[in-house]
Enzyme design. Structure first.
Site, PDB file in Angstrom:
ATOM      1  CG  HIS A 217      -0.110   0.141   2.538  1.00 54.85           C
ATOM      2  ND1 HIS A 217       0.529  -0.929   3.134  1.00 54.85           N
ATOM      3  CD2 HIS A 217       0.169   1.208   3.328  1.00 54.85           C
ATOM      4  CE1 HIS A 217       1.150  -0.540   4.228  1.00 54.85           C
ATOM      5  NE2 HIS A 217       0.960   0.774   4.370  1.00 54.85           N
ATOM      6  CG  ASP A 219       1.747   4.861   4.881  1.00 56.75           C
ATOM      7  OD1 ASP A 219       1.130   3.790   4.831  1.00 56.75           O
ATOM      8  OD2 ASP A 219       2.857   4.977   5.444  1.00 56.75           O
ATOM      9  CG  HIS A 280       5.121   1.120   2.647  1.00 54.54           C
ATOM     10  ND1 HIS A 280       4.554   2.266   2.127  1.00 54.54           N
ATOM     11  CD2 HIS A 280       4.564   0.966   3.877  1.00 54.54           C
ATOM     12  CE1 HIS A 280       3.711   2.778   2.991  1.00 54.54           C
ATOM     13  NE2 HIS A 280       3.685   2.001   4.059  1.00 54.54           N
ATOM     14  NE  ARG A 290       9.605  -4.973  11.233  1.00 51.39           N
ATOM     15  CZ  ARG A 290       8.721  -4.270  10.526  1.00 51.39           C
ATOM     16  NH1 ARG A 290       7.540  -4.785  10.233  1.00 51.39           N
ATOM     17  NH2 ARG A 290       9.023  -3.068  10.103  1.00 51.39           N
TER      18      ARG A 290
HETATM   19  C1  LIG Z   1      -5.688   7.906   9.387  1.00 51.64           C
HETATM   20  C2  LIG Z   1      -5.457   6.688   8.943  1.00 51.64           C
HETATM   21  C3  LIG Z   1      -4.342   6.311   8.051  1.00 51.64           C
HETATM   22  C4  LIG Z   1      -4.567   4.824   7.829  1.00 51.64           C
HETATM   23  C5  LIG Z   1      -6.071   4.712   7.941  1.00 51.64           C
HETATM   24  C6  LIG Z   1      -6.319   5.513   9.205  1.00 51.64           C
HETATM   25  O1  LIG Z   1      -7.673   5.811   9.335  1.00 51.64           O
HETATM   26  C7  LIG Z   1      -5.809   4.775  10.451  1.00 51.64           C
HETATM   27  C8  LIG Z   1      -4.804   3.666  10.094  1.00 51.64           C
HETATM   28  C9  LIG Z   1      -3.880   3.996   8.929  1.00 51.64           C
HETATM   29  C10 LIG Z   1      -3.428   2.732   8.216  1.00 51.64           C
HETATM   30  C11 LIG Z   1      -2.265   1.982   8.905  1.00 51.64           C
HETATM   31  C12 LIG Z   1      -1.922   0.746   8.074  1.00 51.64           C
HETATM   32  C13 LIG Z   1      -1.852   1.020   6.558  1.00 51.64           C
HETATM   33  C14 LIG Z   1      -3.063   1.880   6.094  1.00 51.64           C
HETATM   34  C15 LIG Z   1      -3.084   1.997   4.582  1.00 51.64           C
HETATM   35  C16 LIG Z   1      -4.335   1.324   6.666  1.00 51.64           C
HETATM   36  O2  LIG Z   1      -5.120   0.566   6.129  1.00 51.64           O
HETATM   37  O3  LIG Z   1      -4.536   1.832   7.934  1.00 51.64           O
HETATM   38  C17 LIG Z   1      -3.008   3.202   6.842  1.00 51.64           C
HETATM   39  C18 LIG Z   1      -4.081   4.229   6.481  1.00 51.64           C
HETATM   40  C19 LIG Z   1      -3.659   5.277   5.462  1.00 51.64           C
HETATM   41  O4  LIG Z   1      -2.481   5.645   5.378  1.00 51.64           O
HETATM   42  O5  LIG Z   1      -4.557   5.732   4.762  1.00 51.64           O
HETATM   43  O1  LIG Z   2       5.381  -2.285  10.024  1.00 54.30           O
HETATM   44  C1  LIG Z   2       5.851  -1.811   8.999  1.00 54.30           C
HETATM   45  O2  LIG Z   2       7.027  -1.919   8.673  1.00 54.30           O
HETATM   46  C2  LIG Z   2       4.952  -1.070   8.031  1.00 54.30           C
HETATM   47  C3  LIG Z   2       3.732  -0.490   8.695  1.00 54.30           C
HETATM   48  C4  LIG Z   2       2.953   0.339   7.739  1.00 54.30           C
HETATM   49  O3  LIG Z   2       3.172   0.345   6.563  1.00 54.30           O
HETATM   50  C5  LIG Z   2       1.866   1.175   8.260  1.00 54.30           C
HETATM   51  O4  LIG Z   2       1.538   1.123   9.463  1.00 54.30           O
HETATM   52  O5  LIG Z   2       1.316   1.944   7.435  1.00 54.30           O
HETATM   53 FE   LIG Z   3       2.215   2.049   5.587  1.00 56.53          FE
END
Ligand SMILES: C=C1C[C@]23C[C@@]1(O)CC[C@H]2[C@@]12CCC[C@@](C)(C(=O)O1)[C@H]2[C@@H]3C(=O)O
Ligand SMILES: O=C(O)CCC(=O)C(=O)O
Ligand SMILES: [Fe+2]
Length: 353
Positions: A217, A219, A280, A290
């Site tokens: 994905h 961010d 990533h 981890r």
């Molecule tokens: C603000 C946010 C970014 C995120 C979605 C969220 O609502 C809370 C979790 C965040 C996260 C962490 C893991 C990867 C990710 C793609 C996901 O599904 O939840 C990111 C979201 C993001 O960057 O959009």
């Molecule tokens: O744990 C990791 O190395 C990646 C975590 C991540 O990509 C995320 O929280 O958005």
């Molecule tokens: Fe991420």
């Protein structure tokens, strides 16, 4: 209390990877793993006088770099990690009690990207967003919620200072001067910035070659600062700037005294496509449990992020239409990987469908 169905398989006592968590090898091996030394992530001392241009180069070419001299006390990073370990070691039913409710983002559960895949990831997440942190955590661990919350709040504050420094360097590298920086972009309303902490736990996996810790994905925020526990690592970034078809997963192993910084979709939009929103994922290992702690920073909820006008070719116009972070998160909830394309001016039709 939610039931403990196979949906909530206990990863910590697993002796095999069940079908629910077994990913097709075509997904796991969609690109080769880079083996050459040229494929190494830039390591940048962000206190150096020429840091801005080096940071800018890394954001354009990689979308990720290691930051040293970041100023976050090592002891605080250890405390965040040990609180996260303790949190994830609670019994499953206790963690499920904190699942986000009533529109809140905070609590234990699968991150939103999980819903786009037919298989489950080999990880657990705990999200801390905004002012509802305390309520969630005092319910979760009444015995020490105070110290958990104190540590996470100290972490948030330190991370915010660091994110401010990083965004300043990034904007400087894009040619903004001090005055412009205060007027446009992420530094304008830094005190109101939206922040999210995501704690991730990747238990040891009996068959790591069949599972994925966190699916690929980008961010969505401006940027992410990631602390990862020592050990085998697991984070990988997709290096895709070479000839078509040559994209490779590059390992981003833990390095002492460094944090990983990666560019999110909103900074990609702000930079009018100059900075790479790096794709990533996290793989898992047989030997290491981890932990990672990701800090996301984005604009205040009401602020629309558009491309900095200085960076826009007046004949072509900006590549993306301006969006707020909540609006963009909503689009990602529907379109996930296609969200960024859907806010491209040329491809507006996609989002209307
Ligand atoms: C603000 C946010 C970014 C995120 C979605 C969220 O609502 C809370 C979790 C965040 C996260 C962490 C893991 C990867 C990710 C793609 C996901 O599904 O939840 C990111 C979201 C993001 O960057 O959009
Ligand atoms: O744990 C990791 O190395 C990646 C975590 C991540 O990509 C995320 O929280 O958005
Ligand atoms: Fe991420």
């Amino acid at each position: 209390m939610p039931s403990l169905s196979k949906e909530h398989f206990d990863l910590y006592s697993a002796v095999h990877v069940p079908e629910t968590h077994a990913w097709p090898s075509s997904y796991l091996h969609d690109h080769p793993i880079a083996g050459d030394r040229r494929a190494s992530i830039p390591v940048i001392d962000i206190s150096e006088p020429d840091a801005a241009s080096i940071v800018g180069g890394a954001c354009r070419s990689w979308g990720v770099f290691y930051a040293t001299s970041h100023g976050i006390p090592a002891d605080l990073l250890h405390q965040v990690e040990s609180h996260a370990r303790r949190l994830f070691s609670l019994p499953l039913h206790r963690k499920l009690q904190t699942a986000p409710r009533d529109g809140s983002l905070s609590g234990y559960g699968r991150p939103p990207l999980s819903s786009f895949f037919p298989k489950l990831m080999w990880s657990e997440g705990f999200t801390l967003a905004g002012h509802d942190q305390l309520a969630v955590t005092s319910e979760l661990c009444p015995f020490d919620s105070f110290s958990f919350c104190e540590v996470m709040e100290a972490y948030r504050k330190e991370m915010k200072k660091l994110a401010g420094k990083l965004m300043r360097l990034m904007l400087l590298s894009l040619g903004l001067d001090e005055e412009e920086m205060g007027q446009v972009g992420p530094l304008k309303e830094l005190s109101q910035a939206a922040e999210v902490i995501q704690l991730n736990s990747y238990p040891t996996c009996p068959e790591p070659e069949r599972a994925i810790g966190m699916a690929a994905h980008t961010d969505s925020a401006f940027l992410t600062v990631l602390h990862q526990s020592d050990g085998a690592g697991g984070l990988q970034v997709l290096r895709d700037q070479d000839e078509p078809g040559s994209a490779r997963w590059v390992d981003v192993p833990p390095r002492p005294d460094t944090l990983v910084v990666n560019v999110g979709d909103l900074f990609h939009i702000l930079s009018n496509g100059r900075f790479k929103n790096v794709r990533h994922r996290a793989v898992v290992s047989r030997a290491d449990h981890r932990i990672s702690a990701a800090y996301f920073i984005g604009p205040p909820a009401h602020i629309k992020v558009g491309s900095i006008s200085k960076l826009v070719d007046m004949r072509l116009g900006p590549i993306y239409r301006p969006v707020t972070w909540p609006e963009y998160l909503g689009i990602r909830t529907r379109l996930f990987d296609k969200a960024l394309d859907s806010v491209k001016f040329q491809e507006k039709a996609l989002e209307k469908d």
